[in-house]
Design a protein around this motif. Structure first.
Motif, PDB file in Angstrom:
ATOM      1  N   ALA A   1      -6.948   0.608 -10.504  1.00 49.79           N
ATOM      2  CA  ALA A   1      -7.210   0.727  -9.068  1.00 49.79           C
ATOM      3  C   ALA A   1      -6.181   1.638  -8.410  1.00 49.79           C
ATOM      4  O   ALA A   1      -6.520   2.465  -7.543  1.00 49.79           O
ATOM      5  CB  ALA A   1      -7.192  -0.650  -8.422  1.00 49.79           C
TER       6      ALA A   1
ATOM      7  N   MET B   1      -7.020   5.256  -9.131  1.00 48.49           N
ATOM      8  CA  MET B   1      -8.189   5.730  -8.395  1.00 48.49           C
ATOM      9  C   MET B   1      -7.864   5.989  -6.932  1.00 48.49           C
ATOM     10  O   MET B   1      -8.286   6.981  -6.342  1.00 48.49           O
ATOM     11  CB  MET B   1      -9.323   4.710  -8.519  1.00 48.49           C
TER      12      MET B   1
ATOM     13  N   THR C   1      -8.922   7.407   1.998  1.00 48.67           N
ATOM     14  CA  THR C   1      -9.060   5.996   1.644  1.00 48.67           C
ATOM     15  C   THR C   1      -9.578   5.234   2.855  1.00 48.67           C
ATOM     16  O   THR C   1      -9.203   5.528   3.995  1.00 48.67           O
ATOM     17  CB  THR C   1      -7.709   5.392   1.227  1.00 48.67           C
TER      18      THR C   1
ATOM     19  N   THR D   1     -11.941   7.167  -1.547  1.00 50.58           N
ATOM     20  CA  THR D   1     -11.923   5.923  -2.307  1.00 50.58           C
ATOM     21  C   THR D   1     -12.050   4.778  -1.320  1.00 50.58           C
ATOM     22  O   THR D   1     -11.291   4.700  -0.347  1.00 50.58           O
ATOM     23  CB  THR D   1     -10.627   5.746  -3.107  1.00 50.58           C
TER      24      THR D   1
ATOM     25  N   LEU E   1     -11.824   0.770  -0.751  1.00 48.38           N
ATOM     26  CA  LEU E   1     -11.289  -0.476  -1.266  1.00 48.38           C
ATOM     27  C   LEU E   1     -12.018  -1.610  -0.544  1.00 48.38           C
ATOM     28  O   LEU E   1     -11.926  -1.729   0.684  1.00 48.38           O
ATOM     29  CB  LEU E   1      -9.784  -0.547  -1.023  1.00 48.38           C
TER      30      LEU E   1
ATOM     31  N   VAL F   1     -13.337   0.653  -5.318  1.00 52.18           N
ATOM     32  CA  VAL F   1     -12.511  -0.365  -5.954  1.00 52.18           C
ATOM     33  C   VAL F   1     -12.786  -1.678  -5.237  1.00 52.18           C
ATOM     34  O   VAL F   1     -12.693  -1.742  -4.003  1.00 52.18           O
ATOM     35  CB  VAL F   1     -11.014  -0.026  -5.847  1.00 52.18           C
ATOM     36  N   THR F   2     -13.139  -2.717  -5.974  1.00 52.81           N
ATOM     37  CA  THR F   2     -13.369  -4.016  -5.359  1.00 52.81           C
ATOM     38  C   THR F   2     -12.285  -4.995  -5.783  1.00 52.81           C
ATOM     39  O   THR F   2     -11.782  -4.953  -6.904  1.00 52.81           O
ATOM     40  CB  THR F   2     -14.747  -4.594  -5.736  1.00 52.81           C
TER      41      THR F   2
ATOM     42  N   SER G   1     -18.722  -6.832  -8.555  1.00 53.99           N
ATOM     43  CA  SER G   1     -17.966  -6.158  -9.616  1.00 53.99           C
ATOM     44  C   SER G   1     -18.844  -5.185 -10.408  1.00 53.99           C
ATOM     45  O   SER G   1     -18.367  -4.121 -10.821  1.00 53.99           O
ATOM     46  CB  SER G   1     -17.331  -7.200 -10.549  1.00 53.99           C
TER      47      SER G   1
ATOM     48  N   ALA H   1     -19.064  -1.710  -8.747  1.00 56.26           N
ATOM     49  CA  ALA H   1     -17.822  -0.992  -8.465  1.00 56.26           C
ATOM     50  C   ALA H   1     -17.440  -0.046  -9.591  1.00 56.26           C
ATOM     51  O   ALA H   1     -17.853  -0.207 -10.740  1.00 56.26           O
ATOM     52  CB  ALA H   1     -16.697  -1.986  -8.228  1.00 56.26           C
ATOM     53  N   ASP H   2     -16.622   0.953  -9.266  1.00 56.10           N
ATOM     54  CA  ASP H   2     -16.012   1.803 -10.289  1.00 56.10           C
ATOM     55  C   ASP H   2     -14.865   1.068 -10.972  1.00 56.10           C
ATOM     56  O   ASP H   2     -14.669   1.187 -12.187  1.00 56.10           O
ATOM     57  CB  ASP H   2     -15.509   3.102  -9.654  1.00 56.10           C
ATOM     58  N   VAL H   3     -14.087   0.344 -10.183  1.00 53.11           N
ATOM     59  CA  VAL H   3     -13.016  -0.506 -10.698  1.00 53.11           C
ATOM     60  C   VAL H   3     -13.117  -1.848  -9.982  1.00 53.11           C
ATOM     61  O   VAL H   3     -13.189  -1.885  -8.748  1.00 53.11           O
ATOM     62  CB  VAL H   3     -11.622   0.103 -10.456  1.00 53.11           C
TER      63      VAL H   3
ATOM     64  N   VAL I   1      -1.554  -3.512  -5.172  1.00 52.17           N
ATOM     65  CA  VAL I   1      -2.189  -2.185  -5.246  1.00 52.17           C
ATOM     66  C   VAL I   1      -1.420  -1.193  -4.386  1.00 52.17           C
ATOM     67  O   VAL I   1      -1.113  -0.066  -4.820  1.00 52.17           O
ATOM     68  CB  VAL I   1      -3.663  -2.276  -4.815  1.00 52.17           C
TER      69      VAL I   1
END
Length: 348
Positions: A193, A196, A203, A251, A253, A281-282, A290, A293-295, A318
């Motif tokens: 994460a 990314m 963001t 990105t 989040l 990203v989750t 999930s 998501a990508d991550v 993070v």
């Protein structure tokens, strides 16, 4: 910052032990008070947002943010005889909030101070002080003091319920420190994460409801430590215009509890963001979240009303990692201090 993030399970345990015995004092002070008003700035204001949601969802009491400028800039009296005013400041020395609390008492409110410093100006001026036990915080970004304030909000809301919450709520609170310790034990999982988020120039952070306060806080932490403008929005507000800025340079989040009223909506926003080109990203959620998501980072094992505490810790991990990856110092963000004066040149 990382050291203080890792101290949070112990800080949460100490804070619960300190604040739960004050529940009867909260109930007594709030007797006859139909409204709860919160006053704070910065990270404490995000904790207050969580408290506002809890006050209405858990305690069933109308709640709102109180604008300190009404007291400190406009200097207008307001009838607060039916209000419980809660002022949050980790240091207890923010001059604007000290003045706001004194004004609230003059206007007839009962006042509660939530701070991390027992012998502070805010605690000495309140009808009741709830002092968190996070311990001294050296890094400028608030981490353990913020989560301790979230714990304070949960204890406050539980005390304000008109009908006593069942024993399960006490069990839930007792499990918070363990859930946070589990999150911290798996902190290496945040590295994908971190990469990314560091790899794209834009963001945004989003959630909704109880977790929305933590989305705003994580966005604030990214701005403080990574020196990027980062909106932290409810996905409902995101859809009302700002989503137009989402593209393949973004990105997103996304923070989600494991259950609850907003989970379906959060699950729906993830593919929508990806369709616009964003990497997503989750943190938390269920299998739907999930998978989209990508991550995907597993969230805390906590029910929705307490999930924001664990989500905040994951967000902090993070943020700290992104700041380091960008070559910045997360402990001492540029131009910031621990105690902020809102209007340093304004005469009292």
């Amino acid at each position: 910052m990382l050291t203080e993030i890792l101290e949070q399970p112990a800080a949460i345990t100490r804070t619960l032990a300190a604040l739960l015995p004050a529940s009867d004092d909260v109930r007594h002070l709030a007797r006859g008070r139909t409204q709860v008003l919160f006053a704070a700035r910065g990270s404490s204001d995000n904790a207050a947002t969580y408290g506002r949601y809890l006050s209405e969802i858990v305690a069933g009491r109308a709640a709102a943010h109180l604008a300190p400028s009404v007291a400190t800039a406009y200097r207008r009296d307001v009838d607060l005889r039916h209000a419980l005013v809660v002022c949050l400041s980790q240091s207890g020395e923010t001059a604007e909030l000290i003045e706001t609390q004194a004004w609230a008492r003059r206007c007839g409110a009962a006042t509660v101070a939530i701070t991390n410093v027992a012998r502070s100006s805010l605690t000495s001026g309140a009808d009741l002080a709830l002092v968190t036990e996070a311990g001294p915080e050296l890094a400028v970004p608030a981490t353990k003091t913020f989560t301790a304030q979230l714990v304070g909000m949960a204890v406050l809301a539980r005390a304000l319920t008109r009908n006593a919450m069942d024993l399960r709520s006490a069990e839930d609170l007792a499990h918070v420190a363990h859930a946070v310790a589990t999150v911290i034990a798996h902190r290496v999982d945040v590295e994908p994460a971190v990469r990314m988020l560091a790899g794209r120039p834009r963001t945004l952070v989003t959630s909704r409801g109880l977790a929305g306060a933590v989305a705003a806080e994580v966005a604030l932490k990214l701005e403080e430590t990574c020196l990027r403008p980062v909106p932290g929005l409810s996905y409902a507000d995101l859809r009302h215009g700002p989503i137009a800025m989402v593209d393949d340079r973004t990105t997103a989040l996304v923070l989600a509890p494991r259950d609850g009223a907003v989970l379906d909506g959060i699950a729906g926003i993830v593919p929508e963001l990806r369709a616009r080109g964003a990497a997503v990203v989750t943190i938390g959620g269920d299998a739907r979240v999930s998978r989209s998501a990508d991550v995907a980072l597993p969230g805390p094992d906590l029910p929705e009303w307490l999930a924001p505490i664990g989500l905040a810790v994951l967000g902090q991990l993070v943020v700290e990692g992104v700041s380091r990856t960008l070559g910045l110092d997360p402990d001492a963000p540029r131009g910031l201090r621990k105690i902020t004066e809102t209007d340093p040149e304004r005469p009292s």
